[in-house]
Design a protein around this motif. Sequence first.
Motif, PDB file in Angstrom:
ATOM      1  N   LEU A  32     -24.241  -0.449  -4.074  1.00  0.00           N
ATOM      2  CA  LEU A  32     -23.032  -0.930  -3.776  1.00  0.00           C
ATOM      3  C   LEU A  32     -22.119  -2.316  -4.390  1.00  0.00           C
ATOM      4  CD1 LEU A  32     -21.645  -1.671  -1.251  1.00  0.00           C
ATOM      5  CD2 LEU A  32     -22.889  -4.121  -0.240  1.00  0.00           C
ATOM      6  N   PHE A  33     -23.170  -3.313  -4.724  1.00  0.00           N
ATOM      7  CA  PHE A  33     -22.423  -4.040  -5.914  1.00  0.00           C
ATOM      8  C   PHE A  33     -21.541  -3.812  -6.619  1.00  0.00           C
ATOM      9  CE2 PHE A  33     -25.371  -7.305  -3.748  1.00  0.00           C
ATOM     10  CZ  PHE A  33     -24.520  -7.982  -3.346  1.00  0.00           C
ATOM     11  N   ASN A  34     -22.006  -2.541  -7.195  1.00  0.00           N
ATOM     12  CA  ASN A  34     -21.687  -1.445  -8.706  1.00  0.00           C
ATOM     13  C   ASN A  34     -20.377  -0.651  -8.134  1.00  0.00           C
ATOM     14  OD1 ASN A  34     -23.500  -2.374 -10.444  1.00  0.00           O
ATOM     15  ND2 ASN A  34     -24.908  -0.956 -10.329  1.00  0.00           N
ATOM     16  N   SER A  35     -20.502  -0.370  -7.048  1.00  0.00           N
ATOM     17  CA  SER A  35     -19.282   0.326  -6.333  1.00  0.00           C
ATOM     18  C   SER A  35     -18.519  -0.758  -6.109  1.00  0.00           C
ATOM     19  CB  SER A  35     -19.828   1.069  -4.783  1.00  0.00           C
ATOM     20  OG  SER A  35     -20.952   2.019  -5.049  1.00  0.00           O
ATOM     21  N   LEU A  36     -18.304  -1.278  -5.243  1.00  0.00           N
ATOM     22  CA  LEU A  36     -17.531  -2.572  -5.063  1.00  0.00           C
ATOM     23  C   LEU A  36     -16.849  -3.612  -6.059  1.00  0.00           C
ATOM     24  CD1 LEU A  36     -16.208  -4.267  -3.063  1.00  0.00           C
ATOM     25  CD2 LEU A  36     -17.921  -6.207  -3.655  1.00  0.00           C
ATOM     26  N   ASN A  37     -17.644  -3.659  -7.387  1.00  0.00           N
ATOM     27  CA  ASN A  37     -17.327  -3.839  -8.775  1.00  0.00           C
ATOM     28  C   ASN A  37     -16.152  -3.101  -9.446  1.00  0.00           C
ATOM     29  OD1 ASN A  37     -17.542  -5.488 -11.100  1.00  0.00           O
ATOM     30  ND2 ASN A  37     -18.854  -4.661 -12.418  1.00  0.00           N
ATOM     31  N   LYS A  43      -8.640  -1.151  -8.408  1.00  0.00           N
ATOM     32  CA  LYS A  43      -7.500  -1.900  -7.628  1.00  0.00           C
ATOM     33  C   LYS A  43      -6.655  -2.281  -8.537  1.00  0.00           C
ATOM     34  CE  LYS A  43      -8.487   0.690  -4.076  1.00  0.00           C
ATOM     35  NZ  LYS A  43      -6.953   1.601  -3.471  1.00  0.00           N
ATOM     36  N   VAL A  86     -18.598   4.665  -1.984  1.00  0.00           N
ATOM     37  CA  VAL A  86     -19.820   4.861  -0.838  1.00  0.00           C
ATOM     38  C   VAL A  86     -19.801   6.213   0.052  1.00  0.00           C
ATOM     39  CG1 VAL A  86     -20.617   3.744   1.096  1.00  0.00           C
ATOM     40  CG2 VAL A  86     -19.900   2.203  -0.991  1.00  0.00           C
ATOM     41  N   LEU A 117     -15.783   2.446   0.272  1.00  0.00           N
ATOM     42  CA  LEU A 117     -15.294   2.347  -0.754  1.00  0.00           C
ATOM     43  C   LEU A 117     -15.955   3.718  -1.293  1.00  0.00           C
ATOM     44  CD1 LEU A 117     -17.448  -0.887  -2.010  1.00  0.00           C
ATOM     45  CD2 LEU A 117     -14.851  -0.494  -1.684  1.00  0.00           C
ATOM     46  N   THR A 156     -14.773  -0.684  -7.832  1.00  0.00           N
ATOM     47  CA  THR A 156     -13.433  -0.769  -6.901  1.00  0.00           C
ATOM     48  C   THR A 156     -12.454  -1.663  -7.188  1.00  0.00           C
ATOM     49  OG1 THR A 156     -14.452   0.795  -5.167  1.00  0.00           O
ATOM     50  CG2 THR A 156     -12.524  -0.085  -4.078  1.00  0.00           C
ATOM     51  N   VAL A 157     -12.977  -2.822  -7.452  1.00  0.00           N
ATOM     52  CA  VAL A 157     -12.096  -3.387  -7.750  1.00  0.00           C
ATOM     53  C   VAL A 157     -11.246  -3.525  -9.067  1.00  0.00           C
ATOM     54  CG1 VAL A 157     -12.451  -6.667  -8.239  1.00  0.00           C
ATOM     55  CG2 VAL A 157     -13.560  -5.079  -6.164  1.00  0.00           C
TER      56      VAL A 157
END
Length: 375
Positions: free
Chosen positions: A293-298, A304, A280, A277, A300-301
Amino acid sequence: MALFVKQLEHKLHDNLYTNIKLLTHFYPTTKSFDEVFKKNMFVKSNKAAFQHVVYYLFTILSPELTKEKITWPLYDVKLESAFRTEVIAFINHINAEYPHANIPNLMASHLMSPGGYKFAKFMLKLSKLVMYEHLRKNEGVEEMLGPVRPHKNSSVTNIVTRNVKARTLLVEKEVEKIMDGFHATCEKAARDAEDLVKEQDKVEAELRTVSKRLKEKKKQMVDRSMVEGLVTSVEINDEMAALERMKKLSEKCAELLVFLSSDKPVLEFKKDDLMMLDSVNKTTSDEISLHHLFNSLNVTVANKSLDMPIFSVKELDDMDKLIDDLSEKYLQFNHKISTTKNELVELSENFSPHVDDVVRSRKLPMIVLTSTDNV
């Protein structure tokens, strides 16, 4: 009168045959004896029957004395003549030894043609004596009456005859009583036998039914055991697979528990192997915090999702229809390729056996196809 004499003679021959036949059940005979011993064997002259039957009766009455006094076997005429003389002497000895025998005296010449009424009477007397002595010695018969011998005084003979008849009547009554009891016992035994046969048939029928049911039960048990064995095997395999999944899940839970229980809950990763990500990628460490990691994933989603085009319902339906058409064409194309492949393989198999012949006949160099030559 002639008919009476004939009947008397016939009865005499029957009694003679019956007496000797009864004796054969207790004393073994020879093959030669069996060949000549028949009913009415002395109606006419029968030298062979006379010799074997007389010797047989003498042997039963006194075996040791017979062996000592009588010539046997008879091989020629001279021995037969001596045998006749010895028989007459033996009969005289018997009449002296057994007063109640009363066997008629015969001349040796009478035995040259042994047959007829007079000779049959002589043989009957001898057979009666032998039968009487057999019963007295071997059957344990008490108070047995001997044959009646005529007396010079007819009055004595009549008294003896009346006594014998009276005694015979008592014996006949006793025998009749015994026979009645015997017949009653036989009838009862016959009824019991019939009942036993019926009971046996009933038991056998029940046994057949039980046997049939037992076979069916065994077959059901075998089929059931096979099915249950198969079901049990499948169930065991399923349970083993479930246990294996539980084991793996437990191992993962254990790993996760160890990870969560640690003072520094971070994930290790390799930047070269994973598509990271954006947030990341900015880190310089080989460790990432779960929270980070979860904050970054949120984030990024969310970013997108803004980049994705928004389709209308009609556009989505068109695309769905297009995908269906393309799928159908793909299946048709795939089927056509498969059919063409099978035809090529069949053509190759049919053509291969003739390649060598074609090359030799044309004298052409054979071209070897390699993997790079395939179309």
